[in-house]
Design a protein around this motif. Structure first.
Motif, short mmCIF file in Angstrom:
data_model
loop_
_atom_site.label_atom_id
_atom_site.label_comp_id
_atom_site.label_asym_id
_atom_site.label_seq_id
_atom_site.Cartn_x
_atom_site.Cartn_y
_atom_site.Cartn_z
N THR A 145 0.84 -1.19 0.00
CA THR A 145 0.00 0.00 0.00
C THR A 145 0.88 1.24 0.00
O THR A 145 2.08 1.18 0.31
CB THR A 145 -0.90 0.04 1.25
N VAL A 146 0.28 2.36 -0.30
CA VAL A 146 1.00 3.63 -0.27
C VAL A 146 1.52 3.88 1.15
O VAL A 146 2.64 4.37 1.34
CB VAL A 146 0.10 4.79 -0.74
N VAL A 147 0.75 3.52 2.15
CA VAL A 147 1.17 3.69 3.54
C VAL A 147 2.42 2.85 3.82
O VAL A 147 3.38 3.34 4.43
CB VAL A 147 0.03 3.32 4.51
N ASP A 148 2.43 1.60 3.37
CA ASP A 148 3.61 0.74 3.57
C ASP A 148 4.83 1.30 2.85
O ASP A 148 5.94 1.26 3.38
CB ASP A 148 3.33 -0.69 3.10
N LEU A 149 4.63 1.80 1.64
CA LEU A 149 5.75 2.39 0.89
C LEU A 149 6.28 3.63 1.60
O LEU A 149 7.50 3.82 1.70
CB LEU A 149 5.31 2.73 -0.53
N LEU A 150 5.40 4.45 2.13
CA LEU A 150 5.82 5.65 2.84
C LEU A 150 6.57 5.28 4.13
O LEU A 150 7.60 5.88 4.45
CB LEU A 150 4.61 6.53 3.15
N LYS A 151 6.07 4.28 4.84
CA LYS A 151 6.78 3.80 6.04
C LYS A 151 8.18 3.33 5.66
O LYS A 151 9.16 3.63 6.36
CB LYS A 151 6.02 2.64 6.69
N GLY A 152 8.28 2.59 4.57
CA GLY A 152 9.58 2.10 4.11
C GLY A 152 10.53 3.24 3.78
O GLY A 152 11.72 3.17 4.06
N PHE A 153 10.00 4.29 3.18
CA PHE A 153 10.80 5.47 2.86
C PHE A 153 11.42 6.05 4.12
O PHE A 153 12.62 6.28 4.20
CB PHE A 153 9.91 6.52 2.16
N PHE A 154 10.58 6.29 5.13
CA PHE A 154 11.08 6.88 6.37
C PHE A 154 12.02 5.93 7.12
O PHE A 154 13.01 6.37 7.69
CB PHE A 154 9.92 7.34 7.26
N GLN A 155 11.72 4.65 7.11
CA GLN A 155 12.60 3.68 7.76
C GLN A 155 13.97 3.67 7.08
O GLN A 155 15.00 3.64 7.74
CB GLN A 155 11.98 2.29 7.74
N PHE A 156 13.96 3.68 5.76
CA PHE A 156 15.22 3.67 5.02
C PHE A 156 16.08 4.89 5.36
O PHE A 156 17.24 4.78 5.71
CB PHE A 156 14.96 3.61 3.51
N PHE A 157 15.49 6.08 5.25
CA PHE A 157 16.27 7.30 5.46
C PHE A 157 16.63 7.54 6.92
O PHE A 157 17.56 8.28 7.21
CB PHE A 157 15.56 8.51 4.86
N SER A 158 15.92 6.92 7.84
CA SER A 158 16.26 7.12 9.25
C SER A 158 17.19 6.04 9.79
O SER A 158 17.94 6.28 10.73
CB SER A 158 15.00 7.19 10.11
N ALA A 159 17.17 4.84 9.21
CA ALA A 159 17.95 3.74 9.79
C ALA A 159 19.01 3.16 8.86
O ALA A 159 20.01 2.62 9.33
CB ALA A 159 17.00 2.63 10.23
N SER A 160 18.82 3.24 7.56
CA SER A 160 19.73 2.56 6.63
C SER A 160 20.84 3.44 6.09
O SER A 160 21.79 2.94 5.51
CB SER A 160 18.93 1.98 5.46
N VAL A 161 20.70 4.74 6.24
CA VAL A 161 21.68 5.65 5.67
C VAL A 161 22.47 6.32 6.80
O VAL A 161 21.89 6.89 7.71
CB VAL A 161 21.01 6.75 4.81
N ASN A 162 23.78 6.22 6.71
CA ASN A 162 24.65 6.96 7.63
C ASN A 162 25.12 8.19 6.86
O ASN A 162 26.01 8.10 6.01
CB ASN A 162 25.84 6.10 8.06
N TRP A 163 24.50 9.32 7.13
CA TRP A 163 24.77 10.52 6.34
C TRP A 163 26.20 11.02 6.51
O TRP A 163 26.67 11.83 5.71
CB TRP A 163 23.76 11.62 6.69
N ASP A 164 26.92 10.56 7.53
CA ASP A 164 28.32 10.96 7.71
C ASP A 164 29.24 10.24 6.73
O ASP A 164 30.27 10.77 6.33
CB ASP A 164 28.80 10.65 9.13
N THR A 165 28.89 9.01 6.35
CA THR A 165 29.80 8.21 5.54
C THR A 165 29.22 7.72 4.21
O THR A 165 29.97 7.26 3.35
CB THR A 165 30.26 6.96 6.32
N ASP A 166 27.91 7.81 4.04
CA ASP A 166 27.27 7.22 2.87
C ASP A 166 26.97 8.25 1.77
O ASP A 166 26.74 9.42 2.04
CB ASP A 166 25.94 6.56 3.26
N VAL A 167 26.94 7.74 0.56
CA VAL A 167 26.52 8.50 -0.62
C VAL A 167 25.42 7.68 -1.29
O VAL A 167 25.61 6.50 -1.58
CB VAL A 167 27.70 8.69 -1.61
#
Length: 129
Positions: A48-70
């Motif tokens: 669902t759109v809700v699940d996709l949106l949750k995935g978006f926020f989960q990815f950007f909050s937990a999967s990306v280390n903005w100090d070291t990742d590109v």
């Protein structure tokens, strides 16, 4: 942020998945030409759109280390800043406190002008969401 099955094709897959799209070299740039009447292929993704949106926020909050990742939007991958800084192709890429490489101009960091305050606010808000 790779979904399976995909919602839309990755930029690097467009020429193989969109009817009529093809690769062409223009002034030493590898380009993908997409007809103006092109249609994206249907998806088998049932989220669902809700699940996709949750995935978006989960990815950007937990999967990306903005100090070291590109973030590499061309193929939806994450590279390290160390790797990018060693690659001669990216020598003209503007480094910044956040790095997201344009999927069409691979030497352009679309977040190159984001300052530390904005970055901190972004990270805070995606975690809160």
């Amino acid at each position: 942020m790779k979904r399976e099955p995909k919602v839309i094709p990755l930029v690097c897959e467009v020429d193989g998945s969109v009817k009529g799209a093809y690769r062409e070299k223009v002034e030493n740039w590898d380009c993908i030409v997409v007809p103006s009447d092109a249609v994206l292929p249907a998806t088998d993704n049932k989220e669902t759109v809700v699940d996709l949106l949750k995935g978006f926020f989960q990815f950007f909050s937990a999967s990306v280390n903005w100090d070291t990742d590109v973030l590499m939007m061309w193929d939806s991958s994450i590279a390290s800043r160390a790797t990018i800084s060693q690659d001669p192709f990216f020598t003209s890429t503007k480094a910044g406190c956040m790095m997201l490489i344009d999927p069409f101009v691979l030497t352009h960091n679309v977040l190159g002008n984001v300052n530390e305050k904005t970055r901190a606010k972004f990270i805070q808000e995606v975690k809160r969401a």
